[in-house]
Design a protein around this motif. Structure first.
Motif, PDB file in Angstrom:
ATOM      1  N   ASP A   1      43.942  10.622 -12.371  1.00 49.28           N
ATOM      2  CA  ASP A   1      44.003  10.576 -10.919  1.00 49.28           C
ATOM      3  C   ASP A   1      44.609   9.231 -10.511  1.00 49.28           C
ATOM      4  N   VAL A   2      45.173   9.170  -9.325  1.00 52.62           N
ATOM      5  CA  VAL A   2      45.804   7.947  -8.866  1.00 52.62           C
ATOM      6  C   VAL A   2      45.354   7.630  -7.444  1.00 52.62           C
ATOM      7  N   LEU A   3      45.115   6.350  -7.176  1.00 55.84           N
ATOM      8  CA  LEU A   3      44.766   5.883  -5.840  1.00 55.84           C
ATOM      9  C   LEU A   3      45.837   4.908  -5.374  1.00 55.84           C
ATOM     10  N   VAL A   4      46.447   5.196  -4.234  1.00 54.38           N
ATOM     11  CA  VAL A   4      47.524   4.392  -3.686  1.00 54.38           C
ATOM     12  C   VAL A   4      47.052   3.739  -2.389  1.00 54.38           C
ATOM     13  N   GLU A   5      47.270   2.430  -2.284  1.00 53.93           N
ATOM     14  CA  GLU A   5      46.839   1.732  -1.075  1.00 53.93           C
ATOM     15  C   GLU A   5      47.564   2.301   0.148  1.00 53.93           C
ATOM     16  N   GLY A   6      46.813   2.521   1.211  1.00 57.12           N
ATOM     17  CA  GLY A   6      47.368   3.090   2.422  1.00 57.12           C
ATOM     18  C   GLY A   6      47.299   4.598   2.451  1.00 57.12           C
ATOM     19  N   ARG A   7      47.117   5.184   1.281  1.00 54.93           N
ATOM     20  CA  ARG A   7      46.986   6.636   1.174  1.00 54.93           C
ATOM     21  C   ARG A   7      45.559   7.019   0.798  1.00 54.93           C
ATOM     22  N   HIS A   8      44.994   6.310  -0.161  1.00 50.95           N
ATOM     23  CA  HIS A   8      43.653   6.621  -0.642  1.00 50.95           C
ATOM     24  C   HIS A   8      42.626   5.545  -0.297  1.00 50.95           C
ATOM     25  N   PHE A   9      43.057   4.350  -0.037  1.00 55.67           N
ATOM     26  CA  PHE A   9      42.123   3.283   0.318  1.00 55.67           C
ATOM     27  C   PHE A   9      42.834   2.214   1.132  1.00 55.67           C
ATOM     28  N   ARG A  10      42.033   1.443   1.858  1.00 55.45           N
ATOM     29  CA  ARG A  10      42.523   0.295   2.614  1.00 55.45           C
ATOM     30  C   ARG A  10      41.659  -0.899   2.274  1.00 55.45           C
ATOM     31  N   ARG A  11      42.296  -2.028   2.041  1.00 56.40           N
ATOM     32  CA  ARG A  11      41.531  -3.210   1.657  1.00 56.40           C
ATOM     33  C   ARG A  11      40.690  -3.770   2.794  1.00 56.40           C
TER      34      ARG A  11
ATOM     35  N   THR B   1      48.497   0.155  -6.584  1.00 57.77           N
ATOM     36  CA  THR B   1      48.175   1.484  -7.104  1.00 57.77           C
ATOM     37  C   THR B   1      47.227   1.358  -8.290  1.00 57.77           C
ATOM     38  N   VAL B   2      46.227   2.217  -8.306  1.00 55.48           N
ATOM     39  CA  VAL B   2      45.274   2.260  -9.412  1.00 55.48           C
ATOM     40  C   VAL B   2      45.318   3.665 -10.001  1.00 55.48           C
ATOM     41  N   ALA B   3      45.719   3.787 -11.249  1.00 54.80           N
ATOM     42  CA  ALA B   3      45.778   5.085 -11.927  1.00 54.80           C
ATOM     43  C   ALA B   3      44.747   5.100 -13.046  1.00 54.80           C
ATOM     44  N   VAL B   4      43.959   6.150 -13.091  1.00 55.24           N
ATOM     45  CA  VAL B   4      42.855   6.225 -14.052  1.00 55.24           C
ATOM     46  C   VAL B   4      42.940   7.532 -14.834  1.00 55.24           C
ATOM     47  N   THR B   5      42.732   7.446 -16.134  1.00 53.14           N
ATOM     48  CA  THR B   5      42.587   8.623 -16.990  1.00 53.14           C
ATOM     49  C   THR B   5      41.181   8.605 -17.578  1.00 53.14           C
ATOM     50  N   ALA B   6      40.496   9.733 -17.493  1.00 57.66           N
ATOM     51  CA  ALA B   6      39.134   9.854 -18.013  1.00 57.66           C
ATOM     52  C   ALA B   6      39.118  10.793 -19.210  1.00 57.66           C
TER      53      ALA B   6
ATOM     54  N   ARG C   1      35.204   4.113  -6.594  1.00 56.59           N
ATOM     55  CA  ARG C   1      35.831   5.359  -6.147  1.00 56.59           C
ATOM     56  C   ARG C   1      36.835   5.872  -7.174  1.00 56.59           C
ATOM     57  N   ALA C   2      37.644   4.969  -7.724  1.00 50.91           N
ATOM     58  CA  ALA C   2      38.669   5.390  -8.690  1.00 50.91           C
ATOM     59  C   ALA C   2      38.024   5.967  -9.940  1.00 50.91           C
ATOM     60  N   ALA C   3      36.962   5.343 -10.408  1.00 50.31           N
ATOM     61  CA  ALA C   3      36.270   5.862 -11.577  1.00 50.31           C
ATOM     62  C   ALA C   3      35.602   7.195 -11.267  1.00 50.31           C
TER      63      ALA C   3
END
Length: 312
Positions: free
Chosen positions: A48-58, A133-138, A69-71
């Motif tokens: 899954d991928v989290l992109v700033e402005g799309r999935h989260f705001r600092r 961008t934060v991309a995570v593979t589980a 959230r990313a985990a």
């Protein structure tokens, strides 16, 4: 100090020094690849991928919140297969002026969420990027069980839910309107409470299908209905509106059932069980599987979007 000042390998050293490793990790970061146990011989994997402005705001969430959230978004997918999460691989793409402390705190959140279910962050990658961008593979282990797929629901099955829905969507709406309270809803958006262990428990109890509710209950049940060739009906009266959610909905002019039935990011688990099955603890019936196609609420089509779609 920014990530530029620390440098790529300096930042990797800072981040990995903050991580701890569970029993499923045989070799952590530092070599070309990590080594993770796979006792079952099969590995469940999701990304899954989290992109700033799309999935989260600092300005809405701390780096630690984003890590949780990313985990959670990835670990929940593993649980929805009936597997136990074992490891996370994380790629961070960061603007050069990102504070190094933000990346360190992100690692804290990722590691804490993984550790809560016995998994570890075992490796990853970093790169410069204009967009954070934060991309995570589980990865996960099935422990000898068959995976629970979306395609196994059958007419006559009971639809059940573990976890909560609508809380994160309510928190998102509150934040998007410029508020920071009710804190309970805002925190639900920042850090989902995922019933990870409910996935393997449902598999052991004979669940015929299962899915992580990430985009909205009705939308995600639509995937189950299509994959299984069945219809799914959800009972509205199976869901109570919590007081703080109801108060927020009234103040914001929102139907709270829109949050509950179509809101995502809580990562509850929805599953179907053969009629007469004793549901595991933490699971509750919320509907039924019938002949036909599509998803209905109290036997009627839902009027409006069923959930989140990135391209709509």
């Amino acid at each position: 100090m920014s990530v530029t000042g620390v440098g790529e390998f300096g930042l990797i050293g800072r981040v990995t020094a903050r991580l701890s490793y569970g029993p499923t990790c045989l070799l952590g970061p530092g070599d070309d690849a990590a080594l993770v146990t796979a006792p079952d011989g099969r590995v469940a994997a999701s990304t899954d991928v989290l992109v700033e402005g799309r999935h989260f705001r600092r300005d809405w969430s701390s780096a630690r919140d984003v890590g949780h959230r990313a985990a959670a978004a990835n670990l929940a997918d593993i649980a929805a297969m009936g597997a136990a999460p074992t490891a996370l691989l994380v790629a961070l793409c960061a603007p050069p002026d990102l504070p190094a402390s933000w990346a360190e705190e992100l690692a804290d959140g990722l590691g804490a969420e993984a550790a809560s279910i016995g998994a570890s962050v075992v490796g990853g990658d970093m790169s410069a990027s204009p967009t954070l961008t934060v991309a995570v593979t589980a990865l996960g282990d099935l422990a000898g069980r068959a995976p629970v797929l979306r395609s196994g629901a059958r007419p006559g099955d009971v639809l059940a839910l573990s976890g909560r829905t609508g809380w994160a969507a309510a928190g998102y709406t509150v934040l998007s309107r410029g508020f920071r309270t009710p804190k309970l809803l805002v925190e639900a958006y920042r850090r989902p409470q995922v019933p990870y262990r409910a996935g393997p428990e449902a598999a052991a109890a004979g669940a015929t299908s299962m899915i992580d509710v990430s985009d909205g209950l009705l939308a995600d049940l639509g995937h189950v209905a299509r994959a299984s060739g069945v219809a799914v009906d959800v009972r509205r009266d199976a869901f109570e509106v919590p007081r703080q959610m109801g108060d927020a909905a009234q103040a914001l002019g929102v139907d709270p059932y829109t949050w509950i039935l179509t809101g995502g990011d809580d990562h509850a688990l929805a599953a179907t069980f053969p009629a007469g099955t004793e549901l595991p603890p933490g699971w509750r019936p919320v509907g039924a599987v019938t002949d036909g196609e599509g998803v209905t609420v109290d036997g009627r089509a839902w009027d409006g979007p069923a959930g989140w779609d990135h391209f709509r």
